[in-house]
Design a protein around this motif. Sequence first.
Motif, PDB file in Angstrom:
ATOM      1  N   ARG A 251     -26.305  67.478  16.457  1.00 53.89           N
ATOM      2  CA  ARG A 251     -25.933  67.829  18.282  1.00 53.89           C
ATOM      3  C   ARG A 251     -27.129  68.205  18.455  1.00 53.89           C
ATOM      4  NH1 ARG A 251     -21.069  70.508  18.427  1.00 53.89           N
ATOM      5  NH2 ARG A 251     -19.937  70.784  16.536  1.00 53.89           N
ATOM      6  N   MET A 252     -28.589  68.749  18.009  1.00 57.47           N
ATOM      7  CA  MET A 252     -29.824  68.966  18.529  1.00 57.47           C
ATOM      8  C   MET A 252     -30.571  67.407  18.468  1.00 57.47           C
ATOM      9  SD  MET A 252     -30.243  71.688  18.407  1.00 57.47           S
ATOM     10  CE  MET A 252     -31.558  71.665  19.672  1.00 57.47           C
ATOM     11  N   ARG A 253     -29.817  65.799  18.118  1.00 54.79           N
ATOM     12  CA  ARG A 253     -30.252  65.177  18.194  1.00 54.79           C
ATOM     13  C   ARG A 253     -29.306  64.397  19.728  1.00 54.79           C
ATOM     14  NH1 ARG A 253     -32.755  61.619  14.603  1.00 54.79           N
ATOM     15  NH2 ARG A 253     -33.794  62.413  12.989  1.00 54.79           N
ATOM     16  N   ARG A 254     -28.199  64.619  19.803  1.00 59.56           N
ATOM     17  CA  ARG A 254     -27.591  64.169  20.598  1.00 59.56           C
ATOM     18  C   ARG A 254     -27.995  64.853  22.244  1.00 59.56           C
ATOM     19  NH1 ARG A 254     -20.751  65.160  21.419  1.00 59.56           N
ATOM     20  NH2 ARG A 254     -21.909  67.862  20.975  1.00 59.56           N
ATOM     21  N   LEU A 255     -28.672  65.760  21.293  1.00 57.10           N
ATOM     22  CA  LEU A 255     -29.151  67.355  23.048  1.00 57.10           C
ATOM     23  C   LEU A 255     -30.084  66.655  23.786  1.00 57.10           C
ATOM     24  CD1 LEU A 255     -29.070  70.966  23.317  1.00 57.10           C
ATOM     25  CD2 LEU A 255     -31.156  68.497  24.146  1.00 57.10           C
ATOM     26  N   PHE A 256     -30.723  65.953  22.934  1.00 57.72           N
ATOM     27  CA  PHE A 256     -32.377  65.008  23.264  1.00 57.72           C
ATOM     28  C   PHE A 256     -31.701  63.806  23.760  1.00 57.72           C
ATOM     29  CE2 PHE A 256     -33.957  68.736  20.614  1.00 57.72           C
ATOM     30  CZ  PHE A 256     -35.041  69.500  21.955  1.00 57.72           C
ATOM     31  N   ALA A 257     -31.265  63.499  23.036  1.00 54.45           N
ATOM     32  CA  ALA A 257     -30.731  61.849  23.017  1.00 54.45           C
ATOM     33  C   ALA A 257     -30.535  61.725  24.923  1.00 54.45           C
ATOM     34  CB  ALA A 257     -29.771  61.117  22.853  1.00 54.45           C
ATOM     35  N   ARG A 258     -29.682  62.754  25.327  1.00 53.74           N
ATOM     36  CA  ARG A 258     -28.813  62.633  27.099  1.00 53.74           C
ATOM     37  C   ARG A 258     -29.940  63.082  27.719  1.00 53.74           C
ATOM     38  NH1 ARG A 258     -24.503  66.065  24.301  1.00 53.74           N
ATOM     39  NH2 ARG A 258     -25.516  67.568  25.213  1.00 53.74           N
ATOM     40  N   ALA A 259     -31.327  63.505  27.345  1.00 57.02           N
ATOM     41  CA  ALA A 259     -32.386  64.718  27.785  1.00 57.02           C
ATOM     42  C   ALA A 259     -33.033  63.318  27.949  1.00 57.02           C
ATOM     43  CB  ALA A 259     -33.140  65.502  27.554  1.00 57.02           C
ATOM     44  N   ARG A 260     -33.455  62.765  27.395  1.00 62.06           N
ATOM     45  CA  ARG A 260     -34.301  61.103  27.341  1.00 62.06           C
ATOM     46  C   ARG A 260     -35.686  62.047  27.614  1.00 62.06           C
ATOM     47  NH1 ARG A 260     -31.568  56.696  28.930  1.00 62.06           N
ATOM     48  NH2 ARG A 260     -29.552  56.832  27.791  1.00 62.06           N
ATOM     49  N   LEU A 261     -36.137  62.552  26.358  1.00 62.03           N
ATOM     50  CA  LEU A 261     -38.292  63.660  26.912  1.00 62.03           C
ATOM     51  C   LEU A 261     -38.649  62.334  26.903  1.00 62.03           C
ATOM     52  CD1 LEU A 261     -37.485  66.166  23.584  1.00 62.03           C
ATOM     53  CD2 LEU A 261     -36.835  66.306  25.784  1.00 62.03           C
ATOM     54  N   GLU A 262     -39.356  63.016  27.651  1.00 59.80           N
ATOM     55  CA  GLU A 262     -41.278  62.587  28.321  1.00 59.80           C
ATOM     56  C   GLU A 262     -41.688  62.568  27.342  1.00 59.80           C
ATOM     57  OE1 GLU A 262     -41.884  62.788  32.614  1.00 59.80           O
ATOM     58  OE2 GLU A 262     -40.095  62.447  33.126  1.00 59.80           O
ATOM     59  N   LYS A 263     -42.712  62.351  26.849  1.00 61.13           N
ATOM     60  CA  LYS A 263     -44.249  61.932  26.254  1.00 61.13           C
ATOM     61  C   LYS A 263     -44.087  63.817  26.159  1.00 61.13           C
ATOM     62  CE  LYS A 263     -47.960  61.014  23.300  1.00 61.13           C
ATOM     63  NZ  LYS A 263     -46.881  59.817  22.074  1.00 61.13           N
ATOM     64  N   GLU A 264     -44.611  64.483  27.840  1.00 54.79           N
ATOM     65  CA  GLU A 264     -45.428  65.864  28.211  1.00 54.79           C
ATOM     66  C   GLU A 264     -43.990  66.889  27.334  1.00 54.79           C
ATOM     67  OE1 GLU A 264     -47.770  68.727  28.530  1.00 54.79           O
ATOM     68  OE2 GLU A 264     -48.357  66.519  28.509  1.00 54.79           O
ATOM     69  N   GLU A 265     -43.134  66.487  27.566  1.00 60.33           N
ATOM     70  CA  GLU A 265     -41.884  67.603  27.221  1.00 60.33           C
ATOM     71  C   GLU A 265     -42.343  67.483  26.068  1.00 60.33           C
ATOM     72  OE1 GLU A 265     -39.052  66.710  31.209  1.00 60.33           O
ATOM     73  OE2 GLU A 265     -38.911  65.651  29.209  1.00 60.33           O
ATOM     74  N   VAL A 266     -42.048  66.483  25.152  1.00 56.62           N
ATOM     75  CA  VAL A 266     -42.264  66.712  23.776  1.00 56.62           C
ATOM     76  C   VAL A 266     -43.070  67.380  23.287  1.00 56.62           C
ATOM     77  CG1 VAL A 266     -42.234  65.713  20.983  1.00 56.62           C
ATOM     78  CG2 VAL A 266     -40.814  64.542  23.557  1.00 56.62           C
ATOM     79  N   ASN A 267     -44.596  67.173  24.085  1.00 57.17           N
ATOM     80  CA  ASN A 267     -45.643  68.086  24.004  1.00 57.17           C
ATOM     81  C   ASN A 267     -45.560  69.965  23.544  1.00 57.17           C
ATOM     82  OD1 ASN A 267     -46.463  66.174  23.101  1.00 57.17           O
ATOM     83  ND2 ASN A 267     -47.953  65.632  24.755  1.00 57.17           N
ATOM     84  N   ILE A 268     -45.121  69.529  25.264  1.00 55.88           N
ATOM     85  CA  ILE A 268     -44.078  71.323  25.733  1.00 55.88           C
ATOM     86  C   ILE A 268     -43.838  72.159  24.444  1.00 55.88           C
ATOM     87  CG2 ILE A 268     -42.886  73.145  27.134  1.00 55.88           C
ATOM     88  CD1 ILE A 268     -44.152  70.877  29.198  1.00 55.88           C
ATOM     89  N   LEU A 269     -41.686  71.454  23.971  1.00 52.78           N
ATOM     90  CA  LEU A 269     -41.837  71.903  23.035  1.00 52.78           C
ATOM     91  C   LEU A 269     -42.412  72.280  21.817  1.00 52.78           C
ATOM     92  CD1 LEU A 269     -38.283  69.763  23.836  1.00 52.78           C
ATOM     93  CD2 LEU A 269     -38.158  72.112  24.400  1.00 52.78           C
TER      94      LEU A 269
END
Length: 249
Positions: A212-230
């Motif tokens: 479910r988390m993979r599906r959630l983040f797949a929809r979000a299309r995360l940017e590199k900076e957002e990944v760093n924040i998380l």
Amino acid sequence: MKSFHPLDKVRVVLSHPSHPGNIGATARAMKTMGLNSLYLVNPRVFPDKDAEARAAGAWDILNSARVCVDLDEALSGTVLAAAVTARPRDLSHEVFDARRGARELLGHARQYPVALVFGTEMSGLTTLEVSKCQIVVHIPANPDYSSLNLASAVQVMAYELRMGLPELELLPPVAGIAADFNDIELLYRHLERVSVSSGFLDPLEPKRLMQRMRRLFARARLEKEEVNILRGILSAVEKRIQSQITSYK
């Protein structure tokens, strides 16, 4: 600096192909539409004379094909991967038809590597393999006989990519710096580790939390900076958990 054509950034990934002739036919299908990056995940037989014969002149693509031990290696560095499958999936990612899926990939291929992922001839892609992608692409076909030969499916998608090129100027640029496959996979591992250590996830009964988390983040299309924040948030949680464990000793 060398300029790249968008199709140069599109990888065609065949996961566990069992028939070498299909590998050769795939190379031919790619070359007719201007694609050149072929990735093979654990092929049953390769190289092979049948593959060379079916390539029919596309030997440059065949000879430069990259053989990978797993799908993670084949997708390394990509920012968008499309799982090409006809099977309906529970908890599936966003689904596109072939035309819209090709446009989605091209929009990112102007700047970053992307991938089209095809499964084995007999059973297609596994649920785990689909979860490694961000979108699902379905090729509309006769519902009474929807089975496409592997190389034929590649040809359809290669054609749609080719036909989508004139529309590239109309597509908005990808905002920010997109997170690539490696960034996202590290995030998932970090998230799973913290979920277990915090007691939120029981590793003996994981159910489908990470799916479910993979599906959630797949929809979000995360940017590199957002990944760093998380990941920064997750690291802070880990430190707090560790300090609490230490204080109890």
